[in-house]
Scaffold this motif. Sequence first.
Motif, mmCIF file in Angstrom:
data_model
loop_
_atom_site.group_PDB
_atom_site.id
_atom_site.type_symbol
_atom_site.label_atom_id
_atom_site.label_comp_id
_atom_site.label_asym_id
_atom_site.label_seq_id
_atom_site.Cartn_x
_atom_site.Cartn_y
_atom_site.Cartn_z
ATOM 1 N N GLY A 31 0.683 -1.120 -0.012
ATOM 2 C CA GLY A 31 -0.034 0.045 -0.046
ATOM 3 C C GLY A 31 0.993 1.147 -0.081
ATOM 4 N N CYS A 32 0.411 2.206 -0.274
ATOM 5 C CA CYS A 32 1.068 3.628 -0.397
ATOM 6 C C CYS A 32 0.249 4.680 -0.453
ATOM 7 C CB CYS A 32 2.153 3.640 -1.656
ATOM 8 S SG CYS A 32 1.436 3.783 -3.239
ATOM 9 N N ASN A 33 0.761 5.954 -0.025
ATOM 10 C CA ASN A 33 0.024 7.110 -0.099
ATOM 11 C C ASN A 33 0.934 8.107 -0.071
ATOM 12 O OD1 ASN A 33 -3.026 7.053 0.000
ATOM 13 N ND2 ASN A 33 -2.597 5.925 1.942
ATOM 14 N N ARG A 34 0.468 9.310 -0.768
ATOM 15 C CA ARG A 34 1.065 10.647 -0.653
ATOM 16 C C ARG A 34 0.664 11.488 0.239
ATOM 17 N NH1 ARG A 34 1.752 15.819 -2.590
ATOM 18 N NH2 ARG A 34 -0.030 16.121 -3.847
ATOM 19 N N LEU A 35 1.300 11.995 1.169
ATOM 20 C CA LEU A 35 0.791 12.906 2.136
ATOM 21 C C LEU A 35 0.718 14.336 1.873
ATOM 22 C CD1 LEU A 35 2.400 11.364 5.343
ATOM 23 C CD2 LEU A 35 0.296 10.737 4.405
ATOM 24 N N LEU A 36 -0.011 15.093 2.323
ATOM 25 C CA LEU A 36 -0.076 16.595 1.898
ATOM 26 C C LEU A 36 0.936 17.261 3.022
ATOM 27 C CD1 LEU A 36 -3.732 17.760 1.745
ATOM 28 C CD2 LEU A 36 -2.232 17.241 -0.151
ATOM 29 N N PRO A 37 1.465 18.263 2.558
ATOM 30 C CA PRO A 37 2.791 18.822 3.474
ATOM 31 C C PRO A 37 2.313 18.956 4.887
ATOM 32 C CG PRO A 37 2.008 20.271 1.701
ATOM 33 C CD PRO A 37 1.309 19.410 1.713
ATOM 34 N N PRO A 38 3.491 19.004 5.616
ATOM 35 C CA PRO A 38 3.452 18.980 7.349
ATOM 36 C C PRO A 38 2.766 20.374 7.734
ATOM 37 C CG PRO A 38 5.611 18.638 6.651
ATOM 38 C CD PRO A 38 4.970 18.875 5.357
ATOM 39 N N ALA A 39 2.397 21.469 6.789
ATOM 40 C CA ALA A 39 1.647 22.547 7.021
ATOM 41 C C ALA A 39 0.190 22.260 7.432
ATOM 42 C CB ALA A 39 1.710 23.595 6.110
ATOM 43 N N ALA A 40 -0.326 20.922 6.829
ATOM 44 C CA ALA A 40 -1.468 20.597 7.062
ATOM 45 C C ALA A 40 -1.765 19.716 8.135
ATOM 46 C CB ALA A 40 -2.030 19.897 5.806
ATOM 47 N N ALA A 41 -0.481 19.489 8.991
ATOM 48 C CA ALA A 41 -0.688 18.594 10.087
ATOM 49 C C ALA A 41 -1.419 19.084 11.207
ATOM 50 C CB ALA A 41 0.752 17.950 10.346
ATOM 51 N N THR A 42 -1.853 18.127 12.066
ATOM 52 C CA THR A 42 -2.500 18.499 13.499
ATOM 53 C C THR A 42 -2.012 17.570 14.353
ATOM 54 O OG1 THR A 42 -4.443 19.618 12.568
ATOM 55 C CG2 THR A 42 -4.607 18.925 14.730
#
Lengths: 447, 133
Positions: free
Chosen positions: B43-54
């Motif tokens: 499985g795999c995914n791309r993550l949105l940038p750390p700025a979108a992290a909570t």
Amino acid sequence: MSSSNENAAERVRVTVDAIYRSDSRRVFATLVRLLGDFDLAEEALHDAFRAALEQWPQEGMPANPRAWLVSTGRFKAIDNLRRRARFVDLPPDAAERLGTDDSEGRDPADIGNGGASLMALAERVADGLGDPAAWDDESVEDDRLRLIFTCCHPALSPDAQVALTLREVCGLTTEEIARAFLTAPSTLAQRIVRAKAKIRDARIPYQVPTREDLPERLDAVLRVVYLVFNEGYSASLGGSLTRHDLSEEAIRLGRLLIELLPEPEAQGLLALMLLHESRRAARTSPGGELILLDEQDRALWNRDQIAQGLALVERALSSRRFGPYTLQAAIAAVHAEAPSAGETDWAQIVGLYNVLLRIEPSPVVELNRAVAVAMYDGPEAGLTLVDGILARGDLEDYHLAHAARADLCRRLERTAEARAAYERALSLTRQEPERRFLERRLNELLD
Amino acid sequence: MKYLCLICAETVMEQMPEADAEKHLEEYREFTDGIRKSGHFVGCNRLLPPAAATTIRVRNGKVSATDGPYAETKEQLGGYYVIEAKDIDEAIEVASRIPAAKIGCVEIRPIAEDSKTLSALGFVGLTTGDGTA
């Protein structure tokens, strides 16, 4: 064009300006709900007001201008999305996605990723057109609350919460917010852009929190509301000491919050704002000069706001679940109840500061307590405390710390020290009326 | 044995010029195709940038959410879940029940679901992450 037409156009322009000032943020809040995106809503808002300027002189004013603006804004947004969709190359799977999945169309984050999703978004927005909740007054008030809770969401940094609320809920310019927080406008603009990107990317919902989450979420909102109030109460920008509209806005938000959730601290904050606001007329001379609390004409205090404030403080205190806002309101209430400055119950004020300092220790609270101690025990005792705070370096750049020291030295007839402290305060203050006040005091010492 | 490979870089796709990002995606398409064929793919995914992290923590039963990634702390990455939630509030609610949230923290990062990413990673439909799409 005849001059009567020009006059009509001018009258409409004045009316549109007034509606922009009073209602544009409400219209915006509703557009965010309908369009699901802050930037789209901002664009639609401006398109709607532009259309009003063009159409109202010919077609006359609509019966409900706010509803007209919301509806027009929404149509403009749909048009824009459809037009833009035609200029974007469709990705290979676009037709399939549009046909098979409807959740993707809901995702405002997908804007710009292809014509298909833009088109899907336009259709979704168009689908909701018959929705009566779009413009009844109650939904519109709820929208403002949704907007507040979204702007004050804990997944945003505290700085971003404040900046976003002032920008989006109160409609302050980036420049005004930057001044209020001693930040470069470019830094602030970027903070707002990032916050909006996070709302979109992380899907911060546009809703009032559940009852379970509400108390915690409310704390963040109260902090922001109080900052807005203070921005209005002692505006950082321009020559005037106060900006009425912002304080009123904060008080209005405070009332709305209490309706939603009668939490003691929300009551305490509203009380605090009302009690401060009640002194507005007495706080400046007709010439715009700052008048301190002990020299104010108490006949000018707004008795109605004081009565409301006192009732709220009492209710909040009796809950026994109060916090720092309620305690500050209680201090303001003691002042409000004193017939004259000389008859102020300073012992009670020092006592309240002691409790406040225990639950929320801060150098500014310490400074205020020191001033109260000076009133109760004499300037010598107050000065010792102020010097202690300054010696730690905590408030070295805070003009009111030096102004307080100057005042205490003046009362102790330590003129040279008073003069130096007034000069230091003058060099730090950014407000014109405060500057004039400090200069006046300084000149009195030179005479 | 399954292994999680964490992808770290100084520049994320959102910061690349359009052409570089396209080229980078093309490389991912090739790589992902390759490991699908060789049977290594789970499985795999791309993550949105750390700025979108909570990042959330649960202490004394109270959930606290803060803006940004967990990276500045001493906590170590110990596992991961991919969850489906309608918005960040629902994601916070679910993540706050992950046992480690009581002792460490859980970073919540949105997964990229734009069509270009999905296409590069070989997901035909819109389901992501579990490799069954």
